[in-house]
Design an enzyme around this catalytic site. Structure first.
Site, PDB file in Angstrom:
ATOM      1  N   ASP A 201       0.826  -1.202   0.000  1.00  0.00           N
ATOM      2  CA  ASP A 201       0.000   0.000   0.000  1.00  0.00           C
ATOM      3  C   ASP A 201       0.868   1.263   0.000  1.00  0.00           C
ATOM      4  OD1 ASP A 201      -2.844   0.975   0.448  1.00  0.00           O
ATOM      5  OD2 ASP A 201      -1.861   1.941   2.150  1.00  0.00           O
ATOM      6  N   GLU A 275       1.769  -0.564  -5.009  1.00  0.00           N
ATOM      7  CA  GLU A 275       0.816   0.489  -5.359  1.00  0.00           C
ATOM      8  C   GLU A 275       1.620   1.782  -5.380  1.00  0.00           C
ATOM      9  OE1 GLU A 275      -3.168   2.841  -3.853  1.00  0.00           O
ATOM     10  OE2 GLU A 275      -1.525   2.415  -2.481  1.00  0.00           O
TER      11      GLU A 275
HETATM   12  C1  GLC Z   1      -4.180   3.057  -0.565  1.00  0.00           C
HETATM   13  C2  GLC Z   1      -5.401   2.196  -0.416  1.00  0.00           C
HETATM   14  C3  GLC Z   1      -6.549   3.053   0.011  1.00  0.00           C
HETATM   15  C4  GLC Z   1      -6.205   3.720   1.326  1.00  0.00           C
HETATM   16  C5  GLC Z   1      -4.904   4.474   1.241  1.00  0.00           C
HETATM   17  C6  GLC Z   1      -4.382   4.832   2.590  1.00  0.00           C
HETATM   18  O1  GLC Z   1      -4.290   3.967  -1.590  1.00  0.00           O
HETATM   19  O2  GLC Z   1      -5.644   1.509  -1.600  1.00  0.00           O
HETATM   20  O3  GLC Z   1      -7.740   2.337   0.121  1.00  0.00           O
HETATM   21  O4  GLC Z   1      -7.223   4.606   1.700  1.00  0.00           O
HETATM   22  O5  GLC Z   1      -3.904   3.675   0.644  1.00  0.00           O
HETATM   23  O6  GLC Z   1      -3.927   3.692   3.249  1.00  0.00           O
END
Ligand code: GLC
Length: 535
Positions: A201, A275
């Site tokens: 994440d 991500e």
């Molecule tokens: C990422 C997750 C999202 C979350 C954010 C903060 O982007 O996919 O759902 O709100 O991180 O952790």
């Protein structure tokens, strides 16, 4: 003969645990619910599941606010339930990816609670980003949180702490050795429990530099980061190149050290996907250099219009950029953070685009419910729980629409998802989308996905390149037809609102529209559709 690692070109099914299947009637999905539906997942023909967080959490941000990263939140079950899930998945030949959230903890994590009770300058505070206020009492800098409002929250002794997201998600200080050590422990904890890898994440956010420096246009930057905010592409690009808290060089050192941990598990072939929303796009490839991570998400298709020229450009760019570091691209049309693709571009286009990308080289990530053609849920503002809705004073509707629970069976809402009241309401209009209904219908989207995945597995070879085809109409890069050939399969998509005649030999093996309409003789391709032809 050595076989290729399992994750190369894997199809990975994203499960949002809270919305998948509820076994205890509390209105929220749980781990036993996922386990009980793994055969359904296996029958789709995917290779792996990625589970959004199920760790101990006050759930202010859908579990991405982790209070104990090495335990299961009671709302989802127990550690034993997690073990049982992993065990059953492996019995069914499904790999399991866990979600790791290293940019921040929940404010309920014991470290943050200790930091709140400790003095400024203490070791407890050093694990986060605590700074003194300016002399006039204002925060250390002018950054705006990604969920709206200031990125800083003040504690009673006057110091502020940094949170790029909700105030309940304090950012961790990755210059602190405790943080590094604790995450290594967490990685090993889940690997030892049997997971096959991780989705990381906010992988681009961990390292902060120049924390006390203001941004020249914080509001502009905040708007640019909101995908639903209309902005001239040049202006957006320029602002995105100036994000002060993302994609600092130091993050790569972290992933090199994690890679050593993954590799130490040898033939378990542990993988990780980042991500990382970074700019310019070439920067994403740094995360998948040979000694770093295995995959990086490509978010282009979450926002791309259903237009041939645009799709060609982003797809081709992703293939080429990844090739420059010897990696394969990833494709995702939906996830828990963005509108569902069927709502964003429409039913037929979303189905056509799904078939198109399923034939491309690289990994496909399918967000649970996408295989049912689900749209976003119809929600009232008082249903919404996303912190971005709350923090923006309702200006941003937030991501709840994509998180409405799945419809499984029966004639009335909540369609078998729960025996209780679902945490977000399922609309009665979802009846045609239930798994039960779609299983009975040979022409359903669910059965189309199953056929596509099975043909993909049989016919498309890992590592096999594509060759773009000139369209019989206007050429690949413009007009309304996009086509490529991959091995024995030719994929043709018509993005226009009218049917098109295509002149390609072979048998149609898959079509995004009802097969009754496939005319193999004249190859009339309906509006907004995609076919796979075998030669
Ligand atoms: C990422 C997750 C999202 C979350 C954010 C903060 O982007 O996919 O759902 O709100 O991180 O952790």
């Amino acid at each position: 003969m050595t076989s290729l690692p399992w994750w190369k070109e894997a199809v990975i099914y994203q499960i949002y645990p809270r919305s998948f299947f509820d076994t205890n009637g509390d209105g929220e999905g749980d781990l036993p619910g996922i386990t009980s539906k793994l055969e359904y997942v296996q029958q789709l023909g995917v290779d792996a599941i990625w589970l959004s967080p199920f760790y101990t959490s006050p759930n202010k941000d859908g579990g991405y606010d982790v209070a104990d990263p090495r335990d299961v939140d009671p709302r989802f079950g127990s550690l034993n339930d997690a073990k049982a899930l992993i065990h059953r998945a492996h019995e069914l030949n499904l790999k399991v990816l866990a979600d790791i959230v290293p940019n921040h903890f929940s404010d309920q994590h014991k470290w943050f609670q200790a930091a709140l009770h400790a003095a400024p300058g203490s070791a407890e505070r050093a694990r986060f980003h605590f700074y003194d206020a300016h002399l006039d009492g204002t925060p250390p800098n002018n950054w705006i949180s990604l969920f709206g409002g200031p990125s800083w929250t003040q504690v009673p002794d006057g110091q502020y702490y940094l949170h790029l997201f909700d105030s309940s998600q304090p950012d961790l200080n990755w210059d602190n050795a405790d943080v590094k050590e604790d995450f290594e422990k967490t990685l090993r904890f889940w690997l030892d429990l049997g997971v096959d890898g991780f989705r990381i994440d906010v992988a681009h956010g961990l390292v902060k530099e120049d924390i006390l420096k203001n941004h020249h246009d914080p509001q502009g930057l905040s708007n640019a980061l909101r995908l639903d905010y209309p902005m001239e592409p040049d202006e957006r690009n320029e602002l995105l190149l100036s994000v002060p808290y993302f994609d600092r060089q130091g993050v790569h050192e972290i992933y090199r050290s994690w890679r050593n941990i993954f590799d130490s598990y040898g033939d378990r072939e542990i993988m990780a996907v980042a991500e990382a929303w970074v700019h310019p796009p070439i920067n994403a490839t740094k995360y998948v250099r040979a000694d770093e991570l295995h995959q990086v998400f490509n978010f282009d298709l979450l926002t791309a219009p259903f237009e041939a020229a645009h799709l060609f450009e982003v797809i081709n760019r992703s293939i080429e950029l990844n090739a420059s570091v010897n990696a394969l691209p990833t494709w995702a049309l939906s996830n828990h953070d963005s509108p569902r693709v069927a709502s964003r571009i429409g039913d037929q286009p979303s189905c056509a685009l799904a078939l198109f990308v399923l034939a491309l080289p690289g990994s496909n990530y399918i967000f649970a419910g996408q295989e049912l053609g689900l749209p976003d849920g119809e929600l009232q503002d008082n249903d919404r729980q996303d912190p971005s809705f709350v923090r923006s004073g309702g200006l941003v509707k937030g991501r709840d629409g994509a998180r409405v629970p799945l419809p499984w069976s029966g004639d009335s809402t909540p369609f078998g998802f729960t025996a209780g009241t679902p945490w977000l309401p399922l609309s009665q209009s979802w009846q045609p989308y239930t798994v039960e209904n779609q299983e009975k219908d040979a022409e359903s989207i669910l059965n189309l996905f199953r056929r596509a995945l099975s043909i993909r597995r049989e016919n498309l070879l890992v590592g096999q390149n594509i060759q773009w085809l000139e369209s019989p109409l206007h050429g690949t890069k413009g007009g309304s037809i996009l086509a490529f050939k991959r091995g024995s399969i030719t994929v043709v998509m018509n993005v226009s609102d009218s049917e098109n005649v295509i002149e390609l030999a072979g048998n149609v093996v898959l079509a995004s529209f009802s097969s009754m309409q496939v005319n193999t003789a004249i190859k009339l391709l309906p509006a907004r559709s995609c076919i796979w032809i075998s030669n």
